[in-house]
Design an enzyme around this catalytic site. Structure first.
Site, PDB file in Angstrom:
ATOM      1  N   CYS A   1       0.836  -1.209   0.000  1.00  0.00           N
ATOM      2  CA  CYS A   1       0.000   0.000   0.000  1.00  0.00           C
ATOM      3  C   CYS A   1       0.867   1.254   0.000  1.00  0.00           C
ATOM      4  O   CYS A   1       1.994   1.256   0.502  1.00  0.00           O
ATOM      5  CB  CYS A   1      -0.891  -0.040   1.240  1.00  0.00           C
ATOM      6  SG  CYS A   1      -1.949   1.400   1.449  1.00  0.00           S
TER       7      CYS A   1
ATOM      8  N   SER B   1       0.561   3.737   1.864  1.00  0.00           N
ATOM      9  CA  SER B   1       0.845   4.220   3.222  1.00  0.00           C
ATOM     10  C   SER B   1       2.184   3.683   3.738  1.00  0.00           C
ATOM     11  O   SER B   1       2.893   4.375   4.460  1.00  0.00           O
ATOM     12  CB  SER B   1      -0.276   3.821   4.182  1.00  0.00           C
ATOM     13  OG  SER B   1      -1.470   4.449   3.798  1.00  0.00           O
TER      14      SER B   1
ATOM     15  N   HIS C   1       4.755   5.878   2.188  1.00  0.00           N
ATOM     16  CA  HIS C   1       4.890   7.195   2.826  1.00  0.00           C
ATOM     17  C   HIS C   1       5.911   7.154   3.965  1.00  0.00           C
ATOM     18  O   HIS C   1       6.543   8.167   4.274  1.00  0.00           O
ATOM     19  CB  HIS C   1       3.549   7.653   3.397  1.00  0.00           C
ATOM     20  CG  HIS C   1       2.633   8.284   2.389  1.00  0.00           C
ATOM     21  ND1 HIS C   1       3.011   9.355   1.608  1.00  0.00           N
ATOM     22  CD2 HIS C   1       1.358   8.024   2.042  1.00  0.00           C
ATOM     23  CE1 HIS C   1       1.996   9.715   0.835  1.00  0.00           C
ATOM     24  NE2 HIS C   1       0.988   8.904   1.073  1.00  0.00           N
TER      25      HIS C   1
ATOM     26  N   HIS D   1       0.262  -3.063   6.897  1.00  0.00           N
ATOM     27  CA  HIS D   1      -0.922  -2.765   7.722  1.00  0.00           C
ATOM     28  C   HIS D   1      -2.198  -3.281   7.064  1.00  0.00           C
ATOM     29  O   HIS D   1      -3.274  -3.084   7.602  1.00  0.00           O
ATOM     30  CB  HIS D   1      -1.024  -1.258   7.919  1.00  0.00           C
ATOM     31  CG  HIS D   1      -1.174  -0.542   6.619  1.00  0.00           C
ATOM     32  ND1 HIS D   1      -0.100  -0.320   5.784  1.00  0.00           N
ATOM     33  CD2 HIS D   1      -2.253  -0.082   5.978  1.00  0.00           C
ATOM     34  CE1 HIS D   1      -0.542   0.268   4.680  1.00  0.00           C
ATOM     35  NE2 HIS D   1      -1.844   0.408   4.760  1.00  0.00           N
TER      36      HIS D   1
ATOM     37  N   CYS E   1      -7.508  -2.545   4.249  1.00  0.00           N
ATOM     38  CA  CYS E   1      -7.150  -1.136   4.031  1.00  0.00           C
ATOM     39  C   CYS E   1      -7.840  -0.558   2.805  1.00  0.00           C
ATOM     40  O   CYS E   1      -8.758   0.237   2.916  1.00  0.00           O
ATOM     41  CB  CYS E   1      -5.636  -0.930   3.947  1.00  0.00           C
ATOM     42  SG  CYS E   1      -5.176   0.779   3.576  1.00  0.00           S
TER      43      CYS E   1
HETATM   44 ZN   LIG Z   1      -3.067   1.021   3.304  1.00  0.00          ZN
END
Ligand SMILES: [Zn+2]
Ligand SMILES: [Zn+2]
Length: 364
Positions: free
Chosen positions: A38, A40, A43, A59, A165
């Protein structure tokens, strides 16, 4: 116990052998079966979110419960579970009012450590952090039991993982946060894992016009497969003008920013009709600031809101999404364009950044 650890920003993840302690009070150990790749995670890898390292990333995942700490009541050994990347204390002001993704019950300890402040994984005796207290790029995860939700066991592992997610965030943004009405017009900016789920959420809600916008034609092709009725390539077309043309000159009733950028946040406000609702879904860099037009918001009575995790309630909505998937009301098969072995995790991030996959999932 192998896990993918970020030790330094802008470096690949390292697959390392970590020492793992068993679950303490209120914790579980889960054998991870699938984990999605993902933005995220990226990031953190690229420093957009400066967090303390080393950290096990990941996650968006699912697995099977293999061990319970004392006092765990919400799951049992053998349960198939989806990880929630948000805690759920059950008694803070947000949990009490059903807004569980905003749970404030554990703000006294860092959100990359267990609730007693200690770590369950170590490298050479030194603590290693777990992203969102889970860190699912890992063969086994020890985490608070409140961050796993049992689901039906006929759900494929890869599907279960992405419900945790991108599916929850995208579909939830439409049907739990914005409550899009049947017959509406919807603009979706960004057609990655989250944006494609906003598109299929809009289809599920009965939107009449679903306009997908991206810079890459292959992603616009994916969006059409998931129910977009029109597409706009923002590289070559004026997005606001085109949206107005497609909506009898008004602009969209709803617009979702699935990117999380400064320009896209302003764009979704500009692209909605008077009385419309713009929603920020994608998670921005901590430093982002968007140039919104306050006068357009006042004169046009426009609404701008943010949604985190699609404003879902994991304990309820993971099961709902599983049922919708298995009854073919949403399409998770087509979202998963690649699966990887654990060793290929860095390739997974390269392909995510190139935009050539809808969603890549690691299977264990
Ligand atoms: Zn995610
Ligand atoms: Zn709470």
């Amino acid at each position: 116990m192998r896990a993918a650890v970020l030790t330094e920003v802008n470096k690949p993840l390292q697959l390392l052998d970590l020492e793992q302690e068993g679950p303490k009070e209120g914790e579980v150990r889960v054998e991870v079966k699938a984990a999605g790749v993902c933005m995220s995670d990226y990031h953190i890898m690229n420093g957009d979110w400066p967090l303390p390292l080393p950290m096990v990333l990941g996650h968006e995942a699912a697995g099977v419960v293999v061990e319970l700490g004392p006092g765990v009541k919400n799951v049992k050994k053998g349960d198939h579970v989806i990880f929630s990347f948000r805690p759920h204390c059950g008694h803070c002001r947000y949990c009490s009012t059903g807004r569980t993704v905003l749970c404030s019950g554990h703000n006294d300890t860092p959100r990359w450590r267990m609730h007693d402040g200690t770590a369950r994984v170590k490298l050479n005796g030194e603590p290693v952090n777990q992203m969102a207290r889970i860190g699912t790029f890992s063969e086994f995860v020890v985490c608070p039991a409140e961050q796993v939700v049992a689901v039906r066991n006929d759900l494929p592992w890869t599907h279960a993982a992405i419900i945790g997610c991108s599916v929850a965030t995208g579909v939830g943004a439409v049907v739990r946060h914005a409550n899009v009405e049947a017959g509406s017009s919807v603009l979706v900016v960004g057609c990655g894992g989250v944006g494609l789920n906003v598109v299929q959420g809009a289809k599920l809600a009965g939107a009449k016009t679903i306009i997908a916008c991206d810079l890459l034609d292959n992603k616009l092709g994916y969006a059409r497969e998931f129910g977009a009725t029109h597409t706009i390539n923002a590289k070559t077309e004026d997005v606001v003008k085109r949206v107005q043309e497609l909506t009898d000159g008004f602009g969209a009733d709803y617009a979702f920013d699935a990117i999380g950028g400064e320009k896209t946040a302003a764009l979704v406000v500009d692209a909605i009709a008077a009385g419309g609702h713009a929603v920020l879904v994608g998670i921005p860099a901590f430093s982002a600031r968007a140039p919104i037009s306050p006068s357009a918001m006042v004169y046009g009575e426009k609404k701008l809101t943010g949604t985190y995790y699609g404003s879902i309630r994991p304990a309820i909505d993971f099961g709902v999404l599983a049922d919708l998937d298995l009854s073919k009301r949403i399409d998770l098969d087509s979202l998963i364009s690649r699966t990887y072995k654990f060793d290929e995790i860095n390739e997974g991030f390269q392909l995510l950044m190139s935009g050539s996959v809808a969603r890549g999932v690691i299977t264990f």
